[in-house]
Write an enzyme that holds these catalytic residues in place. Structure first.
Site: not given
Length: 387
Positions: A167, A209
């Site tokens: 992440h 991301c």
């Protein structure tokens, strides 16, 4: 006079043919060797390494571990040995109590391939996967007690593939959900590696991301970088498994692994071909590539120069080579000469072609001898009938 002319004409033609074969055979093969060596020279590196990092904990991040294990399986299949792979897994979902398939990790709902399997070597696991340990690994600044299996033993001739997943956000990637590594941290670590001659070229790939921001701060030479998403974009999961209850792989990594599944150790596929396969409709994000720090054209860089292994070498003297089969028999593992260029210059070996065909100078001499013998036989025959 006419009879004498026709008597000598075939002799002159055959002698001219013999001289042409004698004069061009060696130079032709030398040119073949030079072209082959130039084509196969690549980046000039002698060994490949892979650093594969899953930085996420917890069961719901199952897909990040599957991403990393999928990449681990691929580089091993293409020839990088476990001794040259550093595998970092922040969690072990294979042993999680929620896993309906204990000691197994799958990347698709059909569960036809266990990525964990019985032949896996995890170098850093659980709470060993930290920002500090990752940076120490890259820069070589590890404690004396750290075993060789946990060290990145690269040198100035090493090509290093660095894969990271987890992440992240703009210019950061989370480790263990309680600390972060920044784009500046990785950039500075790569610079230390360059200054300490710990790599020849680096291929950096990240699936998270806003992944493309993670290589925006790089400034060291010979780095090729790619990521799954632009600033402000998410990196999406690809497939869910109802029995497992979570997503099992990310879209970007799934696309890359699907492409790599179609190549083997001798593939001539290039980095540019991989980049050209990026498809927004399949990834739902805009993958990026950074090439300004990399001195070579990605269309000339083979995928196996980072994802594959490098064979060791034996230099074989020409007089010991009778044919290709004998050469293969003499070499215990089908190894190809690292120092082939110098061997060719010394006249020990003309070339070892990818198919295993050996062109040795003694074979060239053998060919020329037979051509000369045939010419002499033809000359004697003509002299008998025309004389």
């Amino acid at each position: 006079m006419t009879r004498l002319f026709f008597l000598h004409l075939p002799i002159l033609l055959l002698w001219t043919l013999f001289k042409l074969v004698e004069g061009t055979d060696s130079s032709y093969h030398d040119q073949v060797v030079r072209d082959f060596l130039k084509e196969d020279q690549g980046s000039g590196h002698t060994n490949n390494w892979a650093v594969l990092v899953c930085s996420s904990r917890y069961w719901f991040n199952y897909r990040h571990m599957a991403n990393t294990l999928g990449m681990y399986r691929t580089v091993k299949r293409l020839g990088i040995p476990d001794s040259n792979i550093i595998l970092m897994l922040a969690d072990d979902v294979s042993c999680n109590a929620r896993n309906r398939f204990p000691a197994s990790v799958y990347s698709n709902g059909r569960r036809n391939l266990d990525l964990y399997g019985e032949n896996i070597e995890v170098d850093y696991r659980g709470y060993e996967v930290t920002v500090e340990n990752f940076l120490r690994l890259l820069t070589g600044r590890v404690e004396p007690s750290v075993p060789r299996s946990k060290r990145l033993l690269t040198d100035e001739k090493s090509n290093v593939f660095v894969y990271m997943t987890g992440h992240g956000g703009a210019e950061f990637l989370k480790f263990q959900d309680n600390e972060e590594i920044s784009a500046f941290d990785i950039a500075d670590a790569f610079e230390q590696m360059w200054q300490k001659k710990r790599y020849h070229e680096i291929f950096f790939m990240i699936d998270t991301c806003q992944a493309n921001t993670m290589y925006s701060k790089f400034y060291s030479p010979n780095i090729l970088a790619t990521g799954s998403s632009e600033l402000g974009e998410s990196s999406y999961s690809y497939e869910n498994d109802a029995d497992i209850g979570v997503a099992v792989i990310d879209r970007y990594t799934h696309l890359v692994l699907s492409y790599l599944e179609n190549i083997n150790k001798t593939s001539r596929s290039t980095m540019q071909q991989l980049f050209d396969a990026y498809d927004f409709n399949r990834m739902r994000s805009h993958a990026g590539v950074r090439t300004d720090l990399f001195k070579r054209d990605p269309s000339k860089v083979l995928l196996t120069e980072f994802f594959g292994g490098i064979a060791q070498a034996d230099v074989v003297a020409a007089e010991d080579v009778i044919d290709a089969q004998r050469f293969v028999d003499q070499s215990s593992s089908g190894r190809v000469a690292l120092n082939l260029q110098q061997a060719a210059e010394r006249g020990e070996v003309t070339a070892i072609l990818p198919q295993g065909l050996v062109l040795a100078r003694n074979l060239d001499n053998f060919t020329r001898t037979w051509v000369g013998a045939v010419c002499i036989m033809v000359l004697i025959t003509l002299s008998y009938f025309l004389g």
